[in-house]
Design an enzyme around this catalytic site. Structure first.
Site, PDB file in Angstrom:
ATOM      1  N   SER A  65       0.824  -1.213   0.000  1.00  0.00           N
ATOM      2  CA  SER A  65       0.000   0.000   0.000  1.00  0.00           C
ATOM      3  C   SER A  65       0.856   1.262   0.000  1.00  0.00           C
ATOM      4  CB  SER A  65      -0.908   0.027   1.226  1.00  0.00           C
ATOM      5  OG  SER A  65      -1.726  -1.111   1.268  1.00  0.00           O
TER       6      SER A  65
HETATM    7  N1  SAH Z   1      -0.527  -5.325   3.925  1.00  0.00           N
HETATM    8  C1  SAH Z   1       0.283  -5.646   2.776  1.00  0.00           C
HETATM    9  C2  SAH Z   1      -0.405  -5.391   1.466  1.00  0.00           C
HETATM   10  C3  SAH Z   1      -1.514  -6.350   1.245  1.00  0.00           C
HETATM   11  S1  SAH Z   1      -1.881  -6.753  -0.432  1.00  0.00           S
HETATM   12  C4  SAH Z   1       1.622  -4.954   2.816  1.00  0.00           C
HETATM   13  O1  SAH Z   1       1.920  -4.249   3.796  1.00  0.00           O
HETATM   14  O2  SAH Z   1       2.414  -5.148   1.891  1.00  0.00           O
HETATM   15  C5  SAH Z   1      -3.211  -7.845  -0.093  1.00  0.00           C
HETATM   16  C6  SAH Z   1      -2.775  -9.233   0.309  1.00  0.00           C
HETATM   17  O3  SAH Z   1      -3.940  -9.916   0.741  1.00  0.00           O
HETATM   18  C7  SAH Z   1      -2.208 -10.043  -0.851  1.00  0.00           C
HETATM   19  O4  SAH Z   1      -0.938 -10.535  -0.522  1.00  0.00           O
HETATM   20  C8  SAH Z   1      -3.229 -11.174  -1.018  1.00  0.00           C
HETATM   21  O5  SAH Z   1      -2.662 -12.413  -1.416  1.00  0.00           O
HETATM   22  C9  SAH Z   1      -3.812 -11.254   0.380  1.00  0.00           C
HETATM   23  N2  SAH Z   1      -5.127 -11.917   0.484  1.00  0.00           N
HETATM   24  C10 SAH Z   1      -6.172 -11.881  -0.375  1.00  0.00           C
HETATM   25  N3  SAH Z   1      -7.197 -12.614   0.110  1.00  0.00           N
HETATM   26  C11 SAH Z   1      -6.790 -13.115   1.311  1.00  0.00           C
HETATM   27  C12 SAH Z   1      -7.390 -13.942   2.310  1.00  0.00           C
HETATM   28  N4  SAH Z   1      -8.640 -14.424   2.201  1.00  0.00           N
HETATM   29  N5  SAH Z   1      -6.665 -14.246   3.398  1.00  0.00           N
HETATM   30  C13 SAH Z   1      -5.403 -13.786   3.567  1.00  0.00           C
HETATM   31  N6  SAH Z   1      -4.785 -13.007   2.657  1.00  0.00           N
HETATM   32  C14 SAH Z   1      -5.471 -12.669   1.550  1.00  0.00           C
END
Ligand code: SAH
Length: 221
Positions: A65
């Protein structure tokens, strides 16, 4: 982090101009963003863009993000030093590293095993302790360590997964993007005496939360 850091100056500018200047005043949050080496959480090819005012790709279609959004969500979680925090969507591990500066314990759930492995490497390289990464469907929360004082969801779903609300402690705060697939509303829930208050925080665009209480897998609506 004790040796000379070539990005120290860029990080100071990020905190001053992208974050403090836009109204984030919580000194603990600002200090955490000043401390955590964001460039260690992006792919090597993007390292020089790590402190720019935007999200960046981290592989497998996912993103880290924008720094300001990390700051807004973190501030709204109102984390106290003894809090136990749950993050859904580990991604790069950067948000988890920021949370670890503020809380006693951070559990972060990631759906994609390869992404989780890279996040563990990033956290180790940055010298961050106090984060446990779990591979699984975060829309179900993580019952073994519940309840949580704060829950942050960093992927977007049509509505807030009910298990997460159930796993929020009394007095707990939850911040999540909720709405359509492309861009959403950031919302904050506060649980008081068993009742949940909802506070809107503005518009955001997150990658989809895919799982039982989120979106179905790729290709479906
Ligand atoms: N917080 C992160 C950015 C998140 S991007 C950072 O600091 O870099 C969103 C992430 O959510 C992705 O890696 C994706 O694979 C994950 N994601 C999507 N659906 C999910 C679920 N049901 N459970 C856990 N992770 C999930």
């Amino acid at each position: 982090m004790t040796t000379a850091d070539p990005y120290q100056r860029e990080r100071e500018e990020m905190v001053e101009f992208q974050i403090r200047a836009r109204g984030i005043g919580n000194e603990r949050v600002l200090a955490a963003m000043q401390k955590v080496p964001r460039h260690l959480f992006v792919p090597k090819t993007w390292e020089r863009a790590a402190y720019e005012d935007r999200p960046l790709p981290i592989g497998e279609g996912q993103t880290i993000s924008q720094p300001y959004i990390v700051a807004v969500m973190t501030e709204q979680l109102e984390i106290r030093p003894r809090d136990r925090v749950l993050e859904i969507g580990t991604g790069s591990g950067y948000q988890a590293a920021i949370l670890a500066e503020l809380a006693a314990k951070v559990i972060s759930v990631e759906r994609l095993p390869g992404v989780a492995d890279r996040a563990r490497e990033n956290l180790a390289r940055a010298g961050v302790t106090g984060v446990e990464i779990v591979v699984g469907d975060g829309t179900q929360g993580y019952p073994p360590e519940a309840p949580y004082d704060a829950i942050i969801v960093t992927a977007a779903s049509p509505s807030i997964p009910k298990p997460l609300i159930d796993q929020l402690a009394e007095g707990g705060r939850l911040v999540a993007p909720v709405g359509p697939r492309d861009c959403q509303d950031l919302v904050k829930l506060v649980k008081r005496e068993g009742r949940v208050e909802t506070i809107p925080l503005g518009g955001v665009c997150f990658v989809p939360l895919i799982g039982q209480f989120g979106w179905q897998g790729e290709g479906s609506p």
